[in-house]
Scaffold this active site. Sequence first.
Site, PDB file in Angstrom:
ATOM      1  N   SER A  52      -4.429  -2.066 -12.956  1.00 42.77           N
ATOM      2  CA  SER A  52      -4.971  -2.218 -11.609  1.00 42.77           C
ATOM      3  C   SER A  52      -4.671  -1.056 -10.678  1.00 42.77           C
ATOM      4  O   SER A  52      -5.126  -1.061  -9.531  1.00 42.77           O
ATOM      5  CB  SER A  52      -4.413  -3.503 -10.975  1.00 42.77           C
ATOM      6  OG  SER A  52      -2.994  -3.434 -10.866  1.00 42.77           O
ATOM      7  N   TYR A  56     -11.122   2.548 -13.052  1.00 41.16           N
ATOM      8  CA  TYR A  56     -11.982   1.385 -12.862  1.00 41.16           C
ATOM      9  C   TYR A  56     -11.195   0.103 -12.665  1.00 41.16           C
ATOM     10  O   TYR A  56     -11.677  -0.846 -12.042  1.00 41.16           O
ATOM     11  CB  TYR A  56     -12.949   1.254 -14.040  1.00 41.16           C
ATOM     12  CG  TYR A  56     -14.167   2.108 -13.885  1.00 41.16           C
ATOM     13  CD1 TYR A  56     -15.154   1.759 -12.970  1.00 41.16           C
ATOM     14  CD2 TYR A  56     -14.339   3.273 -14.629  1.00 41.16           C
ATOM     15  CE1 TYR A  56     -16.279   2.546 -12.790  1.00 41.16           C
ATOM     16  CE2 TYR A  56     -15.465   4.071 -14.464  1.00 41.16           C
ATOM     17  CZ  TYR A  56     -16.437   3.694 -13.542  1.00 41.16           C
ATOM     18  OH  TYR A  56     -17.543   4.485 -13.372  1.00 41.16           O
ATOM     19  N   ASP A 113       5.068  -2.146 -18.348  1.00 44.86           N
ATOM     20  CA  ASP A 113       4.308  -1.729 -19.525  1.00 44.86           C
ATOM     21  C   ASP A 113       3.478  -2.909 -20.031  1.00 44.86           C
ATOM     22  O   ASP A 113       4.022  -3.897 -20.529  1.00 44.86           O
ATOM     23  CB  ASP A 113       5.282  -1.248 -20.593  1.00 44.86           C
ATOM     24  CG  ASP A 113       4.599  -0.831 -21.890  1.00 44.86           C
ATOM     25  OD1 ASP A 113       3.349  -0.830 -21.942  1.00 44.86           O
ATOM     26  OD2 ASP A 113       5.320  -0.507 -22.852  1.00 44.86           O
ATOM     27  N   TYR A 240     -16.215  12.250 -27.882  1.00 41.81           N
ATOM     28  CA  TYR A 240     -15.992  10.919 -27.307  1.00 41.81           C
ATOM     29  C   TYR A 240     -16.446   9.825 -28.263  1.00 41.81           C
ATOM     30  O   TYR A 240     -15.674   9.315 -29.056  1.00 41.81           O
ATOM     31  CB  TYR A 240     -16.672  10.786 -25.933  1.00 41.81           C
ATOM     32  CG  TYR A 240     -16.051   9.663 -25.146  1.00 41.81           C
ATOM     33  CD1 TYR A 240     -15.007   9.907 -24.264  1.00 41.81           C
ATOM     34  CD2 TYR A 240     -16.467   8.342 -25.320  1.00 41.81           C
ATOM     35  CE1 TYR A 240     -14.392   8.872 -23.573  1.00 41.81           C
ATOM     36  CE2 TYR A 240     -15.859   7.314 -24.645  1.00 41.81           C
ATOM     37  CZ  TYR A 240     -14.826   7.570 -23.765  1.00 41.81           C
ATOM     38  OH  TYR A 240     -14.225   6.538 -23.107  1.00 41.81           O
ATOM     39  N   VAL A 279     -14.897  10.429 -12.189  1.00 46.19           N
ATOM     40  CA  VAL A 279     -13.748  11.327 -12.211  1.00 46.19           C
ATOM     41  C   VAL A 279     -12.499  10.459 -12.139  1.00 46.19           C
ATOM     42  O   VAL A 279     -12.222   9.842 -11.108  1.00 46.19           O
ATOM     43  CB  VAL A 279     -13.780  12.322 -11.042  1.00 46.19           C
ATOM     44  CG1 VAL A 279     -12.580  13.270 -11.118  1.00 46.19           C
ATOM     45  CG2 VAL A 279     -15.074  13.108 -11.040  1.00 46.19           C
TER      46      VAL A 279
END
Length: 397
Positions: A52, A56, A113, A240, A279
Amino acid sequence: MSERIVSPTGRGFLLLDSHPAGCVESVARMRAEAGAPRDAATPGPVALVIGSSAGYGLSATIAGLVRHGIRGLGIGFERPAGRRSATAGWYRTIATDAIARELGCDFSFLNADAFADTTKTQALDLIAERFGGIDYLIYSVAAPRRTDPRSGDTYQSVIKPLGRTYVTKTLEFDIEGTPSLREVTLEPANEAEADATVRVMGGEDWSRWIEALSERGLLRDGFRTVALTYIGSELNAPIYRNGTIGAAKANLEATARELDAQLTPRGGRALTVVNGAAVTQASTAIPSIALYVSMLRGELGERLQSPIEQSVQLWEQLTGARPFDMDDEGRARLDRWELDPAVQAGVTKRWQAIAPETVDELADIDWFRTQFRALYGFDVPGVDYTHPVETDQPWPA
């Protein structure tokens, strides 16, 4: 007190300090972009956002708070201030917590973690005690390594092609922020490296979160979970989608199908959601992505959809306000604006024509540099960078 003037020091796509006031202002701008807050007459749904504090995951948290009044928990893994400032995600979380408090949302943040079983226990204890169950889980974790708490093995992800050497163009910045275009050669990953990347970035940990929630009886009827992912252009496919990261994403999608089969009988869903390019601190580490995103911005201008715009759409689909935009592979799509054939044709034309002397003409370098520096709280309008700021700030209680 540890007030000081914070300046952007570092090299390339890594800055060593972040600016607290700049990070706070960046979050304030994201909150404004999310739109008008919902009517707070009734409590919002309970959500767990894993990842969070950045990218995104941060956008999804802010959009969920503003537009849907979500309650629950966000998990990030950030470093407090010491010899240097805290990480940008530390300050962003403080600012996001302030939004939650202002909106009256019972939403907390855990700095831990996400891969650890102890984190799962702590998070689920909190959810059980305060909410009794959960409606949504958003999984948005981008980590360079993972220690499996069950085996004790630590896996390191790599960003490499699979099967053959890959030569590509990439964008770099020197210590003064001056851009340069150069060619890089990337050797293919071996089997161990590819497997380790899947262990870090695939679906195993996401699945363990759902398993832990289910064992505790915390999945409410109609529970929905999504893992955020990216497909990208054919221009960057070798590094990718067809590389080690792509292998991990394929595993994530396979995990989604397995989880969906488990949740469907009780009215639930599990999906991967494909976001468009942005970005982020994670994406700038991938060769050629910075150049590609700069060209995409050059092609689209203001039509490039921000993470907040996409996160607003994500929540509309999660909550059933509009149906999921599904593709033939069973993935929900938020990236159709990016992969529109006309857009990709324009970006491809730029990619083929670009040279050191045409970088500023064919790619929006100024925009990318500003976006990148803003990840660390710099170059944010309205912030006085000549004024000392307090860097040692506590994680939200």
